[in-house]
Each structure stands twice: as structure tokens, then as C-alpha cells.
Design a protein around this motif. Sequence first.
Motif, PDB file in Angstrom:
ATOM      1  N   CYS A 262      12.729  -2.541   4.061  1.00  0.00           N
ATOM      2  CA  CYS A 262      12.405  -1.417   3.173  1.00  0.00           C
ATOM      3  C   CYS A 262      11.313  -1.749   2.161  1.00  0.00           C
ATOM      4  CB  CYS A 262      13.649  -0.960   2.416  1.00  0.00           C
ATOM      5  SG  CYS A 262      14.763   0.076   3.394  1.00  0.00           S
ATOM      6  N   ILE A 263      11.032  -3.013   1.947  1.00  0.00           N
ATOM      7  CA  ILE A 263      10.014  -3.397   0.970  1.00  0.00           C
ATOM      8  C   ILE A 263       8.666  -2.793   1.338  1.00  0.00           C
ATOM      9  CG2 ILE A 263       8.723  -5.371   0.035  1.00  0.00           C
ATOM     10  CD1 ILE A 263      11.317  -6.992   0.233  1.00  0.00           C
ATOM     11  N   VAL A 264       8.457  -2.543   2.628  1.00  0.00           N
ATOM     12  CA  VAL A 264       7.193  -1.941   3.069  1.00  0.00           C
ATOM     13  C   VAL A 264       6.958  -0.596   2.399  1.00  0.00           C
ATOM     14  CG1 VAL A 264       8.124  -0.682   5.057  1.00  0.00           C
ATOM     15  CG2 VAL A 264       5.795  -1.566   5.146  1.00  0.00           C
ATOM     16  N   SER A 265       8.016   0.077   1.971  1.00  0.00           N
ATOM     17  CA  SER A 265       7.875   1.392   1.337  1.00  0.00           C
ATOM     18  C   SER A 265       7.018   1.335   0.078  1.00  0.00           C
ATOM     19  CB  SER A 265       9.247   1.975   0.998  1.00  0.00           C
ATOM     20  OG  SER A 265       9.948   1.129   0.086  1.00  0.00           O
ATOM     21  N   ALA A 266       7.002   0.199  -0.593  1.00  0.00           N
ATOM     22  CA  ALA A 266       6.221   0.050  -1.821  1.00  0.00           C
ATOM     23  C   ALA A 266       4.736  -0.132  -1.544  1.00  0.00           C
ATOM     24  CB  ALA A 266       6.735  -1.137  -2.629  1.00  0.00           C
TER      25      ALA A 266
ATOM     26  N   LEU B 187     -10.045 -10.248   7.686  1.00  0.00           N
ATOM     27  CA  LEU B 187     -10.004  -9.929   6.268  1.00  0.00           C
ATOM     28  C   LEU B 187     -11.186 -10.604   5.577  1.00  0.00           C
ATOM     29  CD1 LEU B 187      -6.182 -10.472   5.650  1.00  0.00           C
ATOM     30  CD2 LEU B 187      -7.377  -8.282   5.846  1.00  0.00           C
ATOM     31  N   PRO B 188     -11.461 -10.247   4.334  1.00  0.00           N
ATOM     32  CA  PRO B 188     -12.578 -10.892   3.622  1.00  0.00           C
ATOM     33  C   PRO B 188     -12.489 -12.417   3.580  1.00  0.00           C
ATOM     34  CG  PRO B 188     -11.874  -8.938   2.442  1.00  0.00           C
ATOM     35  CD  PRO B 188     -10.894  -9.127   3.559  1.00  0.00           C
ATOM     36  N   ASN B 189     -11.268 -12.965   3.648  1.00  0.00           N
ATOM     37  CA  ASN B 189     -11.129 -14.426   3.619  1.00  0.00           C
ATOM     38  C   ASN B 189     -11.315 -15.063   4.996  1.00  0.00           C
ATOM     39  OD1 ASN B 189      -8.772 -13.768   4.951  1.00  0.00           O
ATOM     40  ND2 ASN B 189      -7.392 -14.482   3.335  1.00  0.00           N
ATOM     41  N   GLY B 190     -11.668 -14.243   5.980  1.00  0.00           N
ATOM     42  CA  GLY B 190     -11.921 -14.770   7.316  1.00  0.00           C
ATOM     43  C   GLY B 190     -10.712 -14.866   8.212  1.00  0.00           C
TER      44      GLY B 190
ATOM     45  N   LEU C 245      -3.408  -8.785   9.524  1.00  0.00           N
ATOM     46  CA  LEU C 245      -2.035  -8.633   9.995  1.00  0.00           C
ATOM     47  C   LEU C 245      -1.470  -7.364   9.380  1.00  0.00           C
ATOM     48  CD1 LEU C 245      -0.819 -12.334   9.591  1.00  0.00           C
ATOM     49  CD2 LEU C 245      -1.996 -11.268  11.531  1.00  0.00           C
ATOM     50  N   GLN C 246      -1.026  -6.463  10.221  1.00  0.00           N
ATOM     51  CA  GLN C 246      -0.585  -5.160   9.751  1.00  0.00           C
ATOM     52  C   GLN C 246       0.889  -4.954  10.076  1.00  0.00           C
ATOM     53  OE1 GLN C 246      -3.171  -3.663   8.344  1.00  0.00           O
ATOM     54  NE2 GLN C 246      -2.776  -1.479   8.127  1.00  0.00           N
ATOM     55  N   SER C 247       1.632  -4.421   9.121  1.00  0.00           N
ATOM     56  CA  SER C 247       3.024  -4.026   9.355  1.00  0.00           C
ATOM     57  C   SER C 247       3.010  -2.555   9.744  1.00  0.00           C
ATOM     58  CB  SER C 247       3.869  -4.251   8.105  1.00  0.00           C
ATOM     59  OG  SER C 247       3.899  -5.621   7.762  1.00  0.00           O
ATOM     60  N   ILE C 248       3.439  -2.264  10.965  1.00  0.00           N
ATOM     61  CA  ILE C 248       3.345  -0.917  11.509  1.00  0.00           C
ATOM     62  C   ILE C 248       4.744  -0.358  11.742  1.00  0.00           C
ATOM     63  CG2 ILE C 248       2.508   0.457  13.459  1.00  0.00           C
ATOM     64  CD1 ILE C 248       0.260  -1.566  13.778  1.00  0.00           C
TER      65      ILE C 248
ATOM     66  N   LEU D 174       0.375  -6.264   4.020  1.00  0.00           N
ATOM     67  CA  LEU D 174       1.076  -6.778   2.827  1.00  0.00           C
ATOM     68  C   LEU D 174       0.232  -7.766   2.036  1.00  0.00           C
ATOM     69  CD1 LEU D 174       4.655  -7.337   4.327  1.00  0.00           C
ATOM     70  CD2 LEU D 174       3.800  -5.341   3.087  1.00  0.00           C
ATOM     71  N   PHE D 175      -0.808  -8.314   2.660  1.00  0.00           N
ATOM     72  CA  PHE D 175      -1.646  -9.300   1.980  1.00  0.00           C
ATOM     73  C   PHE D 175      -2.735  -8.650   1.124  1.00  0.00           C
ATOM     74  CE2 PHE D 175       0.029 -11.704   5.592  1.00  0.00           C
ATOM     75  CZ  PHE D 175       0.417 -12.889   4.978  1.00  0.00           C
ATOM     76  N   THR D 176      -3.164  -7.448   1.498  1.00  0.00           N
ATOM     77  CA  THR D 176      -4.330  -6.875   0.822  1.00  0.00           C
ATOM     78  C   THR D 176      -4.111  -5.491   0.227  1.00  0.00           C
ATOM     79  OG1 THR D 176      -5.151  -5.884   2.884  1.00  0.00           O
ATOM     80  CG2 THR D 176      -5.861  -8.134   2.385  1.00  0.00           C
ATOM     81  N   ASP D 177      -3.191  -4.709   0.749  1.00  0.00           N
ATOM     82  CA  ASP D 177      -3.046  -3.331   0.292  1.00  0.00           C
ATOM     83  C   ASP D 177      -2.349  -3.255  -1.061  1.00  0.00           C
ATOM     84  OD1 ASP D 177      -4.295  -2.555   2.552  1.00  0.00           O
ATOM     85  OD2 ASP D 177      -2.536  -1.705   3.549  1.00  0.00           O
TER      86      ASP D 177
END
Length: 394
Positions: free
Chosen positions: A92-96, A169-172, A176-179, A220-223
Amino acid sequence: MNTLNTTKPLLIDLARSLSEQIFPRSLEIESRKNLPPDIVNALSAAGFLRMMVPEQFGGLECAPQTFVEVIEQLAKGDASVAWCTYIHCASCIVSAYLAPDVAHELFSPGTVKISGAYAPTGRAIRTVENGVSGFRVTGKWGWGSGAVNADLMITGCVIISEGGKPELLPNGKPRLQSIILKREQVRLLDNWTAFGLKGTGSSEFEVLDEFVPEQYSTCLFTDPHCDTPLYRFPLFALLGLGIAAVALGLADAAINELKKISNEIKAGIKKQTASHLQVHQITVARAEAKLLSSRVFFLDAIETAWRQAQHPQPATLENRCAVRLATTFAVDSSVEVVQSMFALGGGTAIFESSRLQQYLRDILVLSKHLMITSATYEQLGCLSLGVEVEIDTL
């Protein structure tokens, strides 16, 4: 209004009460390989599956300490129930991290159940269909705890561009996407045959070329995410707290079970109960000290990080490390406690009717989770010794 102050005592009391009710049903839960629907409904009605959902979307947005104590209480009744509750909450943390309108759509009904895996073992090919930007998702994931009772499933994916290469990503590093998919888009493989945590139904699951609109995904790393204390708490630390909470609950239950056995079984020429044996007295005292000390360390690390989360600044590396270290140590200590109680249980502990053998099986399976392996000690040891190491997952 912050729900923490009004819900914590109630949630703990509800967890204790439900734990007592499910305690006699452990054999049933194991034989089913999944949680019975009435238990899942009770967990949902109590609010336990909404503890990590933001308040603005109908969740409880509990402080980490509350979450941990609820899971710990449930584990004393049955580890599989506690584990599935933890996984639903972690998912559920993805909801945030979703756009508010999407999060409201998916989570505001209040009864939604979500499972899945953040591990990026799937592929999501970026595409546009009928004017809608999204992904074609394919992959197989392990550890789908509670998936049978879920409405939604999280799948971790590497994003593939139209050119067939991973997006960076900008860091190369690969994106990784949570779908999030609907349960009917996912095929459960029904292959959960582990010797512990049998009732979690943690089978593998797969997705075969399913389309998902992009708004039902996040990185979760960038959004950006909800800017409230719970979601300022170190993410990977938050994802791992439930593992230690289940372990601590099991260790406490094992000590209590051994005390019960020690006061019932008679041994020796004097036919005194085993509680009079020096080895029982010393081992139980040491086990209680080990459990209590690791629990204090764990809760103190959480409290320190929680105080930091009240401020808008990012969590410090020190706080992130402390929570991850305390989490892993709490699990290791709990494993040792359960093993020592099983050893003291003697011949009575080997039978399927014994709680001690069930606690041992459950905690040994739990201890294999990737978040609390020796790799965590290695990572933290490198930082302590000044050796360069990856810190994205702290």
C-alpha cells in the motif's frame, strides 16, 4: 487531524483480540495454504490493511511504531496472518507515490487489498494504445503473499523503450517502475510448498503481455510522494519493519509456549516440573534478555528516524543505517530465541501439534527474506569502515 493519537491504543487492542481469536486456527490456516476469507475480512474491518495508506485517501497513515506493534501482536496468534498483513501494508505504500486522483480511485474504497512484489523481475515495454500512454507488462515474480485475497497486484518492472533498450534514470541506472495491475490480469501459479509460513500462499505469479496505463505506475526512486512524516521515513527501512515485527512476535510466543511446557512436564527423580531445572531457568532468562534488548534497539531506531521524519529534510544516512541494522538484528535475535526454546522443548516439540515446531519453521522461512540477510551487515559494515558501497537501498 493526525490519526496516530486516536487509533494507536484501539489498533493494538484490536490486534491483541484478533490474535487470540486466530490462535486456535493455525492448523487450519496452514492446511489451506492461504488465509481464510473471514480472517482477511476481519483484518480489513479493523483497519489493519490500511495502516500505510495516506489519510487523504482513506487510510490510517499510522506511525511506524504503531504498525510494528500491530504486526507483532498478530504474529503471536499466527505468523502467516501477520506476514500477509505486513505484505498488504507494504504494498500500500505505493499509494503515496501515485497521482492523487489515481490513488484516490484505487484506495479510497477502504476495503481494497493489494499484494505483489516490488522486485523488478518483469519487463514493461513503453507504448501508446488508443491514445493512452502505458506499458505492455510481462514477467514472473515470486513471493506473492496474500495474492489469493488481493484485488490489486504490484509488479516491479524494468522499463523498456520503443527502441528495445532499458530506459535510464539521470544517474545512469535502469528505470525501475512499480506497476499496479488488477488481480484478473495476473495468473497465480499455486506453487507455494515451503515448510514454514505455509498459510501465506506466497506462490509465484506471472503476467503475460497485459496493458497498463502509465498513471497506474510509479518509480519509488525518483517520483514525488506525499510530504508527510510517514513517507519521509526511510523507504527501504519502512518496507522491512514488518519482517522484524513478525519475528519478534514469534519469539515472544515461543518463550511463552516454553514456559507453559516447563510448568506442565515433570522430569527427574523428584518428578518436579521442568521449570525447576537449571537449564530451563538460565535459557529462558537469557532468551528474554535477548528478545527485550533487540526489541528496545529496534523501537529506539524507529523512534529516532520518526522524529527526523517530522521535519522536511531528507532522512540522514545515520538514521537509515540504524533502522536497517536494528531490523536485521531483531530478526537474528528472534531466530536464536525460537531455536533455543525449541531445543528446550525436547521430545514434545517435534510433533505437528507442537507450537514450538511451527514457530521454528515459520521464523526460519521468514529469516530468508532479502531485506534482512547478512548482505545488510556487509553493506552497513562497509559504511562503518569507510569502504565505498551502494546506499540506494538503505
